[in-house]
Motif scaffolding. Structure first.
Motif, PDB file in Angstrom:
ATOM      1  N   THR A 308       0.791  -0.997   0.025  1.00  0.00           N
ATOM      2  CA  THR A 308      -0.033   0.091  -0.033  1.00  0.00           C
ATOM      3  C   THR A 308       0.928   1.189  -0.186  1.00  0.00           C
ATOM      4  N   GLU A 309       1.943   1.107   0.819  1.00  0.00           N
ATOM      5  CA  GLU A 309       2.732   2.547   0.770  1.00  0.00           C
ATOM      6  C   GLU A 309       3.463   2.890  -0.503  1.00  0.00           C
ATOM      7  N   ILE A 310       4.044   1.556  -1.104  1.00  0.00           N
ATOM      8  CA  ILE A 310       4.465   1.602  -2.411  1.00  0.00           C
ATOM      9  C   ILE A 310       3.502   2.177  -3.453  1.00  0.00           C
ATOM     10  N   TYR A 311       2.246   1.872  -3.376  1.00  0.00           N
ATOM     11  CA  TYR A 311       1.166   2.151  -4.365  1.00  0.00           C
ATOM     12  C   TYR A 311       0.961   3.523  -4.414  1.00  0.00           C
ATOM     13  N   ALA A 312       0.906   4.156  -3.140  1.00  0.00           N
ATOM     14  CA  ALA A 312       0.649   5.712  -2.882  1.00  0.00           C
ATOM     15  C   ALA A 312       1.732   6.525  -3.386  1.00  0.00           C
ATOM     16  N   GLN A 313       2.932   6.142  -3.653  1.00  0.00           N
ATOM     17  CA  GLN A 313       4.001   6.919  -3.989  1.00  0.00           C
ATOM     18  C   GLN A 313       4.186   6.924  -5.743  1.00  0.00           C
ATOM     19  N   ILE A 314       3.410   6.061  -6.351  1.00  0.00           N
ATOM     20  CA  ILE A 314       3.320   6.215  -7.810  1.00  0.00           C
ATOM     21  C   ILE A 314       2.131   6.702  -8.661  1.00  0.00           C
ATOM     22  N   ASN A 315       2.372   7.318  -9.814  1.00  0.00           N
ATOM     23  CA  ASN A 315       1.154   7.649 -10.475  1.00  0.00           C
ATOM     24  C   ASN A 315       0.244   6.471 -10.448  1.00  0.00           C
ATOM     25  N   SER A 319       0.454   2.823 -10.820  1.00  0.00           N
ATOM     26  CA  SER A 319       0.231   1.819  -9.548  1.00  0.00           C
ATOM     27  C   SER A 319      -0.819   0.999  -9.715  1.00  0.00           C
ATOM     28  N   PRO A 344      -6.969   6.393  -1.105  1.00  0.00           N
ATOM     29  CA  PRO A 344      -6.364   7.116  -2.065  1.00  0.00           C
ATOM     30  C   PRO A 344      -7.194   7.988  -2.796  1.00  0.00           C
TER      31      PRO A 344
END
Length: 413
Positions: A308-315, A319, A344
């Motif tokens: 989830t954390e990685i997801y939030a940092q990508i377009n 993502s 998100p």
């Protein structure tokens, strides 16, 4: 260190599935073993102070598994019974040509699976579609390709209606998509399924004929078929209108089936049918149990939170695409729940993209979706390795569907 050990256990469990043909250890038993060991390790490592919390989490996990088990058991019972009595074979002969080119049959199977999964749950659609495939006189290679198409088509069709896939229902109930917008997903779903079918039908020659149905069914068997399809329809209507869980409706339909069987059959006949079901389906249930225990463990040690954390940092455009690929490794239900909990900020286009991705992305690995797990348990031709050979074609079809979803949604919305 303990978390790394638990992740290593999950990897070993995956390898036990991959190398089942080498070790000759049944994948249902090995995954169940590693799933149980993982939770025992979790209890020991957390100590007495956290045992109550871990026990609560385990009970929640087991509750989710129990619901799926009961639903799977009731659906499998219907399908196994109707298959044993030749009713499904009879229906196939009515719906499909008795003899046709292999490519034509593959496209018909793809469309059948897609439509069926859009109007009923993935488990039922998979079981019925695989039973359909098993009625054809075809080689192992063609049967494998058809089974792969069924898995992808079932997952694709399920994204278009809230009754077809749990993740679609979760996103809908959270208020991020509307019913009319979900219908739109049938376009990319259909295109991607036809794209995959075209790829997998290349180079195949010859004709396919259906297996003549043995006329051993009676009036009561047709009545059971009517109860089955009435249960599917009732499941969809009662869930939408009153929020009744599908498992409750299917268990009610199963109880009606048993009552009807009690009236029309003697105890010996009923015992023979139940024994047939136990022999065929028990490994599937154990495999589900082991896989879901492992996924639940990964959720508890924070692997899903990391995703989830990685997801939030990508377009979001990218993502969402990779979230779909992640759902082939981690169960899409807890993954979707984690993403929704992160709240998100997405446009309607990106919410539709996420709905398509987490619904279809699980098709990339055979253990990535309920449809794949059922197929691997029921089809001797399908193993982790044989399925993996078609990952490039599956990834291409998934990508085509996702790109169409994003671009067409931008145009229409």
């Amino acid at each position: 260190m303990v978390d790394y050990f638990l992740i290593a256990l999950a990897v070993v469990a995956l390898l036990s599935i991959v190398f089942e043909e080498v070790t000759h250890i049944n994948k249902a038993k090995s995954t169940l073993f590693f799933g149980c060991i993982a939770w025992i390790t979790l209890f020991i490592s957390r100590g007495a102070s956290q045992n109550e919390f871990i026990n609560h989490q385990l009970e929640e996990n087991l509750l989710e598994i129990a619901v799926l088990w009961l639903f799977l058991m009731s659906t499998m019972t219907f399908v196994a019974y109707l298959n044993a009595k030749g009713v499904i074979q009879m229906a196939v002969q009515r719906l499909f040509p008795q003899k046709s080119h292999v490519a034509v049959i593959m496209f018909l199977v793809a469309i059948f699976s897609l439509i069926l999964s859009a109007i009923c749950d993935n488990v039922t659609a998979t079981l019925v579609s695989l039973t359909l495939v098993q009625t054809f006189n075809i080689s192992r290679r063609v049967r494998l390709r058809m089974a792969i198409i069924v898995v992808f088509a079932v997952n694709s069709g399920g994204v278009a209606l809230i009754t077809g896939d749990v993740t679609t229902l979760m996103i809908y109930l959270d208020g991020h998509v509307q019913m009319s917008q979900l219908f739109f997903l049938l376009i990319p779903a259909t295109v991607s399924v036809l794209f995959l079918t075209t790829i997998l039908s290349i180079g195949l020659k010859g004709t396919i004929s259906t297996t003549p149905a043995a006329r051993n069914y009676e009036t009561v068997d047709l009545l059971v078929a009517l109860i089955f399809f009435s249960t599917i329809l009732s499941t969809m209507l009662l869930n939408v209108a009153f929020g009744i869980p599908p498992v409750l409706t299917f268990l009610s339909g199963l109880s009606v089936m048993f009552l009807v069987g009690t009236v029309y059959r003697n105890d010996k006949q009923e015992s023979e049918i139940l024994e047939y079901i136990r022999q065929i389906e028990y490994d599937t249930l154990l495999f589900f149990l082991g896989i879901l225990l492992l996924v639940g463990m990964l959720k508890e040690i924070g692997v899903l939170h990391l995703v989830t954390e990685i997801y939030a940092q990508i377009n979001p455009t990218y993502s969402n695409y990779f979230a779909g690929i992640a759902s082939a490794i981690l169960d899409n239900v807890p993954l979707t729940a984690a993403l929704l909990k992160a709240e998100p900020v997405l446009s309607a286009t990106h919410w539709l993209g996420l709905t398509y991705a987490v619904g279809v992305g699980g098709s990339l690995l055979v253990i990535g979706s309920a449809a794949g797990i059922i197929a691997m348990s029921k089809m001797k031709e399908m193993t982790f390795m044989t399925y993996s050979r078609y990952i490039p074609a599956l990834l291409a079809a998934y990508t085509v569907g996702y790109v169409i979803t994003i671009n067409l949604a931008d145009y229409i919305l």
